[in-house]
Scaffold this active site. Structure first.
Site, short mmCIF file in Angstrom:
data_model
loop_
_atom_site.label_atom_id
_atom_site.label_comp_id
_atom_site.label_asym_id
_atom_site.label_seq_id
_atom_site.Cartn_x
_atom_site.Cartn_y
_atom_site.Cartn_z
N GLY A 37 -11.30 -3.76 -8.20
CA GLY A 37 -12.59 -3.10 -8.15
C GLY A 37 -13.53 -3.59 -9.23
O GLY A 37 -13.14 -4.30 -10.16
N LYS A 92 3.62 -1.10 -5.23
CA LYS A 92 3.68 0.11 -6.06
C LYS A 92 2.56 1.10 -5.74
O LYS A 92 2.79 2.31 -5.70
CB LYS A 92 3.65 -0.27 -7.55
CG LYS A 92 4.94 -0.89 -8.05
CD LYS A 92 4.80 -1.46 -9.44
CE LYS A 92 4.67 -0.38 -10.48
NZ LYS A 92 4.68 -0.96 -11.86
N GLY A 103 1.84 14.45 -4.39
CA GLY A 103 2.23 15.52 -5.30
C GLY A 103 1.03 16.25 -5.86
O GLY A 103 1.03 17.49 -5.98
N LYS A 106 -0.45 18.47 -3.18
CA LYS A 106 0.37 19.67 -3.01
C LYS A 106 0.10 20.68 -4.13
O LYS A 106 -0.05 21.88 -3.90
CB LYS A 106 1.85 19.27 -2.99
CG LYS A 106 2.82 20.42 -2.76
CD LYS A 106 4.23 19.87 -2.57
CE LYS A 106 5.25 20.99 -2.42
NZ LYS A 106 5.53 21.65 -3.71
N TYR A 146 1.94 -6.11 1.76
CA TYR A 146 0.82 -5.23 2.12
C TYR A 146 1.16 -4.41 3.36
O TYR A 146 0.99 -3.19 3.38
CB TYR A 146 -0.43 -6.07 2.37
CG TYR A 146 -1.68 -5.26 2.67
CD1 TYR A 146 -2.23 -4.41 1.72
CD2 TYR A 146 -2.33 -5.38 3.91
CE1 TYR A 146 -3.38 -3.68 1.98
CE2 TYR A 146 -3.48 -4.66 4.17
CZ TYR A 146 -4.00 -3.81 3.21
OH TYR A 146 -5.15 -3.09 3.48
N TYR A 160 5.42 14.54 4.00
CA TYR A 160 4.83 15.65 3.25
C TYR A 160 4.13 16.63 4.21
O TYR A 160 4.15 17.85 3.99
CB TYR A 160 3.83 15.13 2.22
CG TYR A 160 4.44 15.00 0.84
CD1 TYR A 160 4.13 15.90 -0.17
CD2 TYR A 160 5.32 13.96 0.54
CE1 TYR A 160 4.68 15.79 -1.44
CE2 TYR A 160 5.88 13.83 -0.72
CZ TYR A 160 5.56 14.75 -1.71
OH TYR A 160 6.12 14.63 -2.97
N ARG A 187 -10.75 -12.82 3.12
CA ARG A 187 -11.13 -12.25 4.40
C ARG A 187 -12.21 -13.10 5.06
O ARG A 187 -12.95 -13.82 4.39
CB ARG A 187 -11.58 -10.79 4.23
CG ARG A 187 -10.41 -9.87 3.95
CD ARG A 187 -10.82 -8.44 3.71
NE ARG A 187 -11.36 -8.23 2.39
CZ ARG A 187 -11.59 -7.02 1.87
NH1 ARG A 187 -11.35 -5.94 2.59
NH2 ARG A 187 -12.09 -6.90 0.64
#
Length: 328
Positions: A37, A92, A103, A106, A146, A160, A187
């Site tokens: 970014g 990751k 998490g 939640k 990916y 979940y 791309r």
């Protein structure tokens, strides 16, 4: 005022989503580790009271003090050049990052929307691609880092949803383009525009018969917005179903730019999909959404954006240094 966390906020799509939710009256918390970014994409928001930014890697524990109503998980390399240079981080952010944000959702009782991709279909044997197609993916190929990160992300999100009753949404994004893309990120559109701006010949891989379907960023953002606020938890394709071959598209770029470049051909990369076309029946029926911006209009807006950039801005748009991150 509703509060939303947007990860990948300084990226191409993430920054446009920040704009959208600011315009809709939300308090927006942007989060990005800035590997791919660029703060320039969101610097116009820093002066606003209803925007704040966290420089953070979501693969590590995510803490937000505020209450949250919604989370958009858009943190991930999304271009072949990026995820081939930082494959571990790509895996990751799709696994650990998604787990951390599930998490958080939640704990905050927030609705989470994850950005999946048409890459979950791999090199598809079904055309156009419907959401109930399971895909044809090479798990150990170079693109697998990916593709599988996104497929795992979908599986964990649905786990979940089913086990914890968490409110989740899954958008499968097809090729999207518009202002703030990074040139030469692997791309099709930014690669062609970058070559056109430099006066280089346009590179087509294979014989150019492979197809893509390009969706303008404003249409994509509107589809994501509608999906987030819907009551539908299964994956939804958001993309433009109008299909074009890469060779025909290269010729369109030459016509758009008014240049005299030639088209040169190079070998097709491994596992490069031959067809990409979304079936958007589900988006039409459930969200009442379909793209409105045609490719001619969208490409003119995109090309005009890149032409307006200074030489320094163009160079910054072309290059990203991954050397600090390439062993983590």
């Amino acid at each position: 005022m509703k509060k939303i966390l947007i990860t990948g906020a300084a990226g191409f799509l993430g920054s446009h989503l920040c704009d959208k939710f600011i315009d809709e009256g939300f308090k927006v918390i942007g989060m990005d580790n800035l590997i791919t970014g660029d703060l320039k994409n969101i610097e116009h928001l820093f002066k606003l009271d209803n925007f704040e930014f966290y420089h953070h890697d979501v693969s590590k524990f995510v803490h937000v003090a505020d209450e949250l109503d919604y989370i958009l998980h858009f943190a991930s390399p999304a271009s072949p050049i990026d995820y081939l240079k930082i494959p571990i981080q790509t895996l990751k952010v799709g696994s650990l990052g998604t787990h951390n944000l599930l998490g958080l959702a939640k704990a905050k009782d927030a609705r989470l929307l994850i950005a999946s991709t048409s890459e979950v279909y791999g090199d598809p044997l079904v055309h156009p691609q419907t959401e109930d197609y399971y895909g044809n993916v090479n798990t150990i190929g170079p693109r697998g880092v990916y593709d599988e990160a996104k497929r795992f992300q979908e599986s964990m999100t649905m786990a979940y949803h089913r086990f914890h009753g968490l409110e989740t949404r899954i958008v499968r994004i097809f090729n999207t383009y518009g202002p703030r893309m990074r040139l030469n990120d692997g791309r099709v559109i930014p690669a062609f525009i970058g070559q056109a701006l430099r006066g280089e010949d346009l590179t087509v891989f294979g014989d150019g018969s492979q197809t893509r379907s390009f969706c303008y960023v404003d249409d994509q953002v509107e589809g994501i917005y509608k999906l987030l606020l819907s009551d539908y938890a299964e994956p939804v394709n958001i993309g433009n179903p109008y299909e074009i071959s890469i060779l025909d598209f290269a010729e369109e770029i030459i016509k758009l730019t008014g240049t005299e470049q030639k088209i040169v051909f190079k070998p097709l990369p491994k596992d490069d999909p031959m067809q990409r076309q979304p079936d958007i029946t589900r988006a039409k029926s459930i969200l009442g959404w379909e793209p409105k911006v045609n490719r001619e209009e969208g490409m003119k807006l995109t090309y005009d954006y890149f032409k307006s950039l200074s030489k320094e801005e163009l160079q910054r748009s072309e290059h990203k240094d991954f050397s600090v991150h390439n062993r983590k």
